[in-house]
Design a protein around this motif. Structure first.
Motif, mmCIF file in Angstrom:
data_model
loop_
_atom_site.group_PDB
_atom_site.id
_atom_site.type_symbol
_atom_site.label_atom_id
_atom_site.label_comp_id
_atom_site.label_asym_id
_atom_site.label_seq_id
_atom_site.Cartn_x
_atom_site.Cartn_y
_atom_site.Cartn_z
ATOM 1 N N GLY A 161 -2.889 -0.353 -5.769
ATOM 2 C CA GLY A 161 -2.928 -0.186 -4.324
ATOM 3 C C GLY A 161 -2.428 -1.397 -3.571
ATOM 4 O O GLY A 161 -1.851 -1.265 -2.487
ATOM 5 N N TYR A 162 -2.595 -2.568 -4.130
ATOM 6 C CA TYR A 162 -2.118 -3.770 -3.448
ATOM 7 C C TYR A 162 -0.597 -3.780 -3.359
ATOM 8 O O TYR A 162 -0.021 -4.356 -2.444
ATOM 9 C CB TYR A 162 -2.654 -5.025 -4.136
ATOM 10 C CG TYR A 162 -4.146 -5.161 -3.958
ATOM 11 C CD1 TYR A 162 -4.680 -5.542 -2.735
ATOM 12 C CD2 TYR A 162 -5.018 -4.871 -4.997
ATOM 13 C CE1 TYR A 162 -6.050 -5.647 -2.549
ATOM 14 C CE2 TYR A 162 -6.395 -4.975 -4.826
ATOM 15 C CZ TYR A 162 -6.896 -5.360 -3.602
ATOM 16 O OH TYR A 162 -8.249 -5.450 -3.423
ATOM 17 N N PHE A 163 0.067 -3.123 -4.293
ATOM 18 C CA PHE A 163 1.525 -3.030 -4.243
ATOM 19 C C PHE A 163 1.976 -2.015 -3.197
ATOM 20 O O PHE A 163 3.130 -2.022 -2.779
ATOM 21 C CB PHE A 163 2.091 -2.665 -5.623
ATOM 22 C CG PHE A 163 1.817 -3.708 -6.658
ATOM 23 C CD1 PHE A 163 2.556 -4.885 -6.694
ATOM 24 C CD2 PHE A 163 0.794 -3.535 -7.581
ATOM 25 C CE1 PHE A 163 2.284 -5.868 -7.630
ATOM 26 C CE2 PHE A 163 0.518 -4.508 -8.520
ATOM 27 C CZ PHE A 163 1.270 -5.685 -8.550
ATOM 28 N N MET A 164 1.060 -1.131 -2.786
ATOM 29 C CA MET A 164 1.371 -0.146 -1.754
ATOM 30 C C MET A 164 1.482 -0.800 -0.379
ATOM 31 O O MET A 164 2.007 -0.191 0.554
ATOM 32 C CB MET A 164 0.279 0.932 -1.704
ATOM 33 C CG MET A 164 0.173 1.772 -2.947
ATOM 34 S SD MET A 164 -1.327 2.784 -2.997
ATOM 35 C CE MET A 164 -1.085 3.868 -1.610
ATOM 36 N N ASN A 165 0.993 -2.018 -0.251
ATOM 37 C CA ASN A 165 1.014 -2.693 1.048
ATOM 38 C C ASN A 165 2.424 -3.049 1.496
ATOM 39 O O ASN A 165 2.686 -3.126 2.695
ATOM 40 C CB ASN A 165 0.155 -3.959 1.007
ATOM 41 C CG ASN A 165 -1.322 -3.649 1.044
ATOM 42 O OD1 ASN A 165 -1.724 -2.556 1.419
ATOM 43 N ND2 ASN A 165 -2.128 -4.611 0.656
ATOM 44 N N SER A 166 3.317 -3.259 0.568
ATOM 45 C CA SER A 166 4.684 -3.647 0.915
ATOM 46 C C SER A 166 5.352 -2.546 1.726
ATOM 47 O O SER A 166 5.509 -1.419 1.262
ATOM 48 C CB SER A 166 5.477 -3.920 -0.366
ATOM 49 O OG SER A 166 6.804 -4.254 -0.038
ATOM 50 N N GLY A 167 5.715 -2.855 2.948
ATOM 51 C CA GLY A 167 6.402 -1.908 3.813
ATOM 52 C C GLY A 167 5.487 -0.924 4.517
ATOM 53 O O GLY A 167 5.963 -0.086 5.285
ATOM 54 N N ALA A 168 4.197 -0.983 4.254
ATOM 55 C CA ALA A 168 3.257 -0.051 4.886
ATOM 56 C C ALA A 168 2.877 -0.552 6.277
ATOM 57 O O ALA A 168 3.067 -1.725 6.612
ATOM 58 C CB ALA A 168 2.003 0.095 4.029
#
Length: 154
Positions: free
Chosen positions: A113-120
């Motif tokens: 989930g921490y990688f989902m932060n990019s561009g969110a």
């Protein structure tokens, strides 16, 4: 010394599975609500910025939200079956594999989930970092505890 071990094992056998199943059920209910409404957000744009990670205001499809909700309900039921809190169906080994799988998926969502932060959206990044991902990691750890405890029983 044995008293402390027994108390810890008893907690894993009682509190942990019920707590995990309760949170999974609540999350499942939320996903069913989101199939039809942006509640508790005021509108779809706020919802997608905070929960979906985008600024576009396009809600996930009702079918996808309900599938996630069903998966969460299934995880709750599986947890209670593995814990022998409710009657079980299927072979023990399959439920155990499912429990380890549930723990793995929750951990993967939590860490990934921490990688989902990019561009969110900024709101999603904040909530994902503070609540969504840590909650998934915690639930994955609890699921792993239930699986290991069941492995020792089988």
């Amino acid at each position: 010394m044995y008293g402390i071990e027994w108390e810890a094992l008893e907690m894993i056998r009682t509190v942990v599975p019920v707590g995990l199943a309760t949170v999974l059920t609540a999350a499942g209910v939320m996903h069913f609500i989101w199939a039809f409404s942006p509640w508790p957000m005021k509108d779809t744009v706020t919802f997608t910025k905070t929960i979906g990670g985008t600024d576009d205001g396009v809600m996930p499809s009702a079918a996808s939200a309900m599938m996630v909700g069903l998966a969460l309900f299934g995880g709750a039921v599986l947890t209670l079956m593995v814990n022998e809190s409710i009657p079980s169906i299927g072979p023990d080994w399959l439920r155990l594999v499912g429990m380890y799988g549930l723990a793995g998926v929750l951990l993967a969502r939590g860490v990934g989930g921490y990688f989902m932060n990019s561009g969110a959206a900024a709101e999603f990044q904040r909530w994902n970092s503070v609540l969504y991902s840590p909650l998934c990691v915690a639930l994955g750890v609890l699921g792993g505890m239930v699986a290991v405890a069941a492995s020792r029983r089988y």
